[in-house]
Enzyme design. Structure first.
Site, PDB file in Angstrom:
ATOM      1  N   TYR A 124      37.547  37.820  44.633  1.00 46.34           N
ATOM      2  CA  TYR A 124      37.676  36.596  43.835  1.00 46.34           C
ATOM      3  C   TYR A 124      39.067  36.613  43.213  1.00 46.34           C
ATOM      4  O   TYR A 124      39.370  37.470  42.374  1.00 46.34           O
ATOM      5  CB  TYR A 124      36.596  36.582  42.754  1.00 46.34           C
ATOM      6  N   VAL A 126      41.946  34.980  41.102  1.00 46.04           N
ATOM      7  CA  VAL A 126      42.431  33.996  40.138  1.00 46.04           C
ATOM      8  C   VAL A 126      43.807  34.413  39.610  1.00 46.04           C
ATOM      9  O   VAL A 126      44.763  33.641  39.635  1.00 46.04           O
ATOM     10  CB  VAL A 126      41.457  33.864  38.932  1.00 46.04           C
ATOM     11  N   GLU A 379      38.465  41.050  33.223  1.00 49.10           N
ATOM     12  CA  GLU A 379      37.359  40.122  32.904  1.00 49.10           C
ATOM     13  C   GLU A 379      37.480  39.595  31.476  1.00 49.10           C
ATOM     14  O   GLU A 379      36.490  39.430  30.777  1.00 49.10           O
ATOM     15  CB  GLU A 379      36.018  40.829  33.087  1.00 49.10           C
TER      16      GLU A 379
HETATM   17  C1  LIG Z   1      41.947  46.956  38.073  1.00 50.50           C
HETATM   18  C2  LIG Z   1      42.015  45.475  37.898  1.00 50.50           C
HETATM   19  C3  LIG Z   1      41.179  44.656  38.665  1.00 50.50           C
HETATM   20  C4  LIG Z   1      41.247  43.267  38.520  1.00 50.50           C
HETATM   21  N1  LIG Z   1      40.487  42.466  39.338  1.00 50.50           N
HETATM   22  C5  LIG Z   1      40.694  41.123  39.327  1.00 50.50           C
HETATM   23  C6  LIG Z   1      40.051  40.276  40.299  1.00 50.50           C
HETATM   24  O1  LIG Z   1      39.258  40.733  41.128  1.00 50.50           O
HETATM   25  N2  LIG Z   1      40.335  38.953  40.274  1.00 50.50           N
HETATM   26  C7  LIG Z   1      41.204  38.396  39.382  1.00 50.50           C
HETATM   27  O2  LIG Z   1      41.436  37.205  39.437  1.00 50.50           O
HETATM   28  N3  LIG Z   1      41.840  39.182  38.447  1.00 50.50           N
HETATM   29  C8  LIG Z   1      41.600  40.511  38.411  1.00 50.50           C
HETATM   30  N4  LIG Z   1      42.261  41.324  37.488  1.00 50.50           N
HETATM   31  C9  LIG Z   1      43.178  40.703  36.536  1.00 50.50           C
HETATM   32  C10 LIG Z   1      42.682  40.742  35.104  1.00 50.50           C
HETATM   33  O3  LIG Z   1      41.521  39.979  34.937  1.00 50.50           O
HETATM   34  C11 LIG Z   1      43.839  40.273  34.215  1.00 50.50           C
HETATM   35  O4  LIG Z   1      44.861  41.224  34.332  1.00 50.50           O
HETATM   36  C12 LIG Z   1      43.425  40.119  32.777  1.00 50.50           C
HETATM   37  O5  LIG Z   1      42.593  38.999  32.627  1.00 50.50           O
HETATM   38  C13 LIG Z   1      44.618  39.961  31.827  1.00 50.50           C
HETATM   39  O6  LIG Z   1      45.413  38.888  32.214  1.00 50.50           O
HETATM   40  P1  LIG Z   1      46.989  39.045  32.377  1.00 50.50           P
HETATM   41  O7  LIG Z   1      47.224  40.079  33.434  1.00 50.50           O
HETATM   42  O8  LIG Z   1      47.593  37.724  32.550  1.00 50.50           O
HETATM   43  O9  LIG Z   1      47.483  39.668  31.020  1.00 50.50           O
HETATM   44  P2  LIG Z   1      48.118  38.886  29.798  1.00 50.50           P
HETATM   45  O10 LIG Z   1      47.308  37.692  29.481  1.00 50.50           O
HETATM   46  O11 LIG Z   1      49.564  38.696  30.070  1.00 50.50           O
HETATM   47  O12 LIG Z   1      47.894  39.933  28.645  1.00 50.50           O
HETATM   48  C14 LIG Z   1      48.868  40.824  28.160  1.00 50.50           C
HETATM   49  C15 LIG Z   1      48.453  41.203  26.754  1.00 50.50           C
HETATM   50  O13 LIG Z   1      48.562  40.060  25.887  1.00 50.50           O
HETATM   51  C16 LIG Z   1      47.328  39.825  25.221  1.00 50.50           C
HETATM   52  N5  LIG Z   1      47.133  38.400  25.023  1.00 50.50           N
HETATM   53  C17 LIG Z   1      47.241  37.409  25.943  1.00 50.50           C
HETATM   54  N6  LIG Z   1      46.997  36.202  25.389  1.00 50.50           N
HETATM   55  C18 LIG Z   1      46.716  36.442  24.086  1.00 50.50           C
HETATM   56  C19 LIG Z   1      46.375  35.621  22.964  1.00 50.50           C
HETATM   57  N7  LIG Z   1      46.297  34.290  23.098  1.00 50.50           N
HETATM   58  N8  LIG Z   1      46.147  36.201  21.769  1.00 50.50           N
HETATM   59  C20 LIG Z   1      46.221  37.553  21.613  1.00 50.50           C
HETATM   60  N9  LIG Z   1      46.566  38.384  22.634  1.00 50.50           N
HETATM   61  C21 LIG Z   1      46.796  37.847  23.841  1.00 50.50           C
HETATM   62  C22 LIG Z   1      46.281  40.412  26.142  1.00 50.50           C
HETATM   63  O14 LIG Z   1      45.088  40.697  25.445  1.00 50.50           O
HETATM   64  C23 LIG Z   1      46.985  41.652  26.654  1.00 50.50           C
HETATM   65  O15 LIG Z   1      46.871  42.679  25.702  1.00 50.50           O
HETATM   66  C24 LIG Z   1      42.167  42.695  37.596  1.00 50.50           C
HETATM   67  C25 LIG Z   1      42.988  43.536  36.820  1.00 50.50           C
HETATM   68  C26 LIG Z   1      42.937  44.893  36.965  1.00 50.50           C
HETATM   69  C27 LIG Z   1      43.872  45.754  36.158  1.00 50.50           C
END
Ligand SMILES: Cc1cc2nc3c(=O)[nH]c(=O)nc-3n(C[C@H](O)[C@H](O)[C@H](O)COP(=O)(O)OP(=O)(O)OC[C@H]3O[C@@H](n4cnc5c(N)ncnc54)[C@H](O)[C@@H]3O)c2cc1C
Length: 421
Positions: A124, A126, A379
């Site tokens: 999946y 995203v 997630e």
């Molecule tokens: C091992 C692994 C498996 C994964 N599997 C999937 C998958 O199968 N499918 C998929 O689609 N994704 C997947 N992901 C992605 C994962 O869901 C995202 O990395 C996660 O949701 C964080 O999003 P981001 O990478 O944009 O981080 P960011 O949003 O850039 O976050 C960086 C930091 O900023 C903080 N932050 C962001 N916005 C705010 C706010 N408004 N207020 C306060 N703090 C904030 C976050 O909490 C975090 O600490 C996976 C990630 C990993 C590491």
């Protein structure tokens, strides 16, 4: 109200624990070291009824909503990376079930699992480099060209990305509309234009494959748009005319899936706790049994209490989801937030208790500590969970005020969702 597991739930828990002990644990170190996909465990899980459509059907039939979280916790007790490899396809299946037509669900969900003879996987996709928490900023595009959709963009951190037989990809159809201009597409195996990019080397859950998915002029039949063209057009029209968003539906769906992630985290915490008890039981401190040291008892009591309180949140949220009780106060997010934080804290705290040995690769705590971190990240990160809970709590508070005001004015308004729950 009944807090006891029934006979079926207890038997199922024992079955899952036996699978985790006999099948997962013996190969956990190997797949962790090699970062390899545990195909033999996935196959065996199918034979034990713990993977695939039968498993989903069985856990879905439990009226208390507990079998799914029991399976997640026990399998992750064995090894979090392997457990995710076994059941990671469930994400793709859930994505198809959430947006697809009945025909699309019947066609594509089975393909996320395959048959006993031929195991298949789903992914999946995203997240993008600039859009994970901020999902409205997706840059992957989907453009209609005749009777084909053409997808371009790069997805990052995708579980089973590139090795899956079915990729469910969320892409932007109209970027001006933010998340309301997005749609989900199914891409079958071998479709030209879909390639695996960089495979990630991770500190934890290493048996679970995580990689980039690169889409370049990836052409798929128009019918692979989940939900179909009419539904998408209606959604785009509503968004363009400024009508109310259906975003709260997405939020409600996430609330329902989050207890499973919380339960997964707790499997790690429980494994670390049980191992530490057993280890300390064999230790003496100045010729006294370690477990009789009050200093140690204080810490173990806190760990046990925190794990149990997180588990109660998980069980409550899972029960609410199964019984259609709206989680309007963010109960699903609470369970995931608490379980993720408890697991990271518990593994760190138990390492402190055990001392320098816990830092070595000979000590299982080292792996559980590495595996724990992701549950505060994927997630929905812990920070984002807090935002969700806080917003839902505020909304619930406003609804209660409004309800109380109407009641005081002599009306007979319907009970607000939050009061009913
Ligand atoms: C091992 C692994 C498996 C994964 N599997 C999937 C998958 O199968 N499918 C998929 O689609 N994704 C997947 N992901 C992605 C994962 O869901 C995202 O990395 C996660 O949701 C964080 O999003 P981001 O990478 O944009 O981080 P960011 O949003 O850039 O976050 C960086 C930091 O900023 C903080 N932050 C962001 N916005 C705010 C706010 N408004 N207020 C306060 N703090 C904030 C976050 O909490 C975090 O600490 C996976 C990630 C990993 C590491």
């Amino acid at each position: 109200m009944d807090f006891a597991l029934n006979d079926e739930q207890r038997e199922f828990r024992d079955h899952c624990r036996r699978f985790a002990r006999e099948v997962i644990r013996p190969v956990a170190r190997k797949h962790d070291a090699e970062e390899s996909t545990p195909w033999e465990v996935i196959r065996e899980a199918r034979a034990w009824g713990l993977n695939g459509l039968d498993h989903i059907q069985r856990t879905g039939q439990d009226r208390d909503g507990q079998l799914g979280v029991i399976a997640a916790e026990e399998m992750h007790w064995g090894c979090a990376g392997i457990a995710l490899a076994v059941n990671g396809s469930g994400l793709a299946a859930a994505g198809i079930a959430a947006s697809g037509s009945p025909e699309q669900i019947a066609r594509w969900v089975p393909q996320c699992f395959g048959s006993d003879e031929e195991i298949k996987l789903g992914a999946y996709a995203v997240t993008e480099a600039q859009a994970g928490s901020d999902v409205k900023s997706l840059r992957t595009t989907a453009k209609l060209d005749g009777d084909e959709w053409v997808l371009d963009g790069t997805k990052v951190f995708i579980t089973n990305g590139g090795i899956a037989d079915v990729h469910v990809v969320v892409a932007t159809v109209d970027s001006a509309l933010g998340h309301r201009g997005q749609a989900s597409f199914v891409i079958g195996k071998g479709t030209p234009g879909l390639e695996q990019g960089k495979k990630e080397t991770k500190i934890g859950i290493r048996a679970s494959h995580t990689a980039e998915v690169v889409l370049e002029n990836c052409r798929i039949p128009a019918e692979n748009l989940l939900g179909g063209m009419d539904k998408l057009n209606r959604k785009l029209e509503r968004a363009r005319s400024g009508q109310k968003s259906g975003a709260s539906n997405a939020l409600a769906t996430f609330e329902i899936t989050r207890p499973m992630v919380g339960a997964s985290a707790l499997g790690i915490a429980q494994a670390a706790y049980e191992w530490t008890l057993e280890y300390l039981d064999g230790q003496t401190i100045e010729s006294r049994p370690a477990l009789k040291e009050q200093r140690i008892q204080q810490v173990l009591a806190d760990v046990a209490t925190e794990i149990d309180s997180a588990r109660l949140l998980v069980q409550r949220a899972s029960w609410m989801g199964r019984n259609g009780v709206p989680m309007s106060g963010g109960q699903g997010s609470m369970s995931k937030l608490k379980a993720g934080d408890v697991t990271m804290w518990a593994t760190t705290t138990l390492m402190d208790l055990v001392g320098p040995y816990a830092q070595t690769a000979d000590c299982p705590l080292e792996k559980w500590f590495r595996d724990a971190k992701i549950y505060q990240l994927f997630e929905g990160t812990a920070q984002v969970q807090r935002l969700v809970i806080s917003r839902m709590q505020a909304q619930e508070y406003r609804e209660r005020l409004e309800w109380a005001g109407e009641l005081a004015a002599g009306g007979a308004p319907a009970t607000p969702v939050s009061a009913a729950a």
